[in-house]
Every structure is written in C-alpha cells, then in structure tokens.
Design an enzyme around this catalytic site. Sequence first.
Site, short mmCIF file in Angstrom:
data_model
loop_
_atom_site.label_atom_id
_atom_site.label_comp_id
_atom_site.label_asym_id
_atom_site.label_seq_id
_atom_site.Cartn_x
_atom_site.Cartn_y
_atom_site.Cartn_z
N TYR A 18 0.84 -1.20 0.00
CA TYR A 18 0.00 0.00 0.00
C TYR A 18 0.88 1.26 0.00
CZ TYR A 18 -3.88 3.08 1.31
OH TYR A 18 -4.83 4.08 1.33
N HIS A 22 1.33 4.08 -3.12
CA HIS A 22 1.05 5.51 -2.90
C HIS A 22 2.30 6.37 -3.07
CE1 HIS A 22 -2.87 4.17 -1.59
NE2 HIS A 22 -3.27 5.42 -1.67
N TYR A 41 -3.49 15.86 1.50
CA TYR A 41 -4.14 14.55 1.60
C TYR A 41 -3.15 13.65 2.33
CZ TYR A 41 -6.85 10.46 -0.12
OH TYR A 41 -7.62 9.33 -0.24
N TRP A 76 -7.49 3.35 -10.67
CA TRP A 76 -6.74 3.29 -9.40
C TRP A 76 -7.40 2.33 -8.43
CZ3 TRP A 76 -2.10 4.46 -7.59
CH2 TRP A 76 -1.91 4.50 -6.21
N TRP A 77 -8.72 2.42 -8.32
CA TRP A 77 -9.44 1.52 -7.42
C TRP A 77 -9.20 0.06 -7.80
CZ3 TRP A 77 -14.93 4.11 -7.39
CH2 TRP A 77 -14.89 5.26 -6.59
#
Length: 104
Positions: A18, A22, A41, A76-77
């Site tokens: 993860y 990112h 963010y 992306w999802w």
Amino acid sequence: MKRLAFKMYLNPGQKEEYKKRHNELWPELHKLLKDAGLSEYSIFLDEETNTLFAFQKVSGDVGSQDLANNAIVKKWWAFMADAMRVNPDNSPVSVELEEIFYME
C-alpha cells in the site's frame, strides 16, 4: 477550506505494498486530485486494526470520494483492490468521519 476525514480498511499483510503504490502515485491521479481542489491529503495506518485514517483539505465542495465516475479513479481503485477492503465496484469501503474538534 473544508477538512474531510474518513476511514478505510487495509487487508492484512498489505502495509508495504500500500505504501509503495502511494509513494508511486500516478501523475495523472495526482493532477486530478489537485485540480479537484485537494491541497493536502494524508493517510495514516492503525496497525492494530488495519484501519486507514485519511485526512484532506479541500477547496470547493468535492473531495477524493466524489470522483467516483472518473476513469482514472476507477483504474486506481482496480489497482488497489487487492490491498484493501473494497465494494463491488472496487471503491474502497470507507466511512466518513464527523469533525468534533478543531484547533487552529
């Protein structure tokens, strides 16, 4: 400037993957988020529960969760679906959090 917070859920054993994904955020997704008004963010991880806590500063009325119909977001999802708990459309299972205190 509006502040948004929500939680999501990381699948066990996916922390490093993860983080890697990112850290290599696609430039087109970064641009989309900036163009949508996100100026900050952050995503934090509670390793005891695998709960992700996300925080955004947004100018305007939309946050990242409001970009569901964008092709880049859908891609992306799909890319992230193996690393976190997702809905049938691959969107992250997320719960918006109510702000009850803010100190400037």
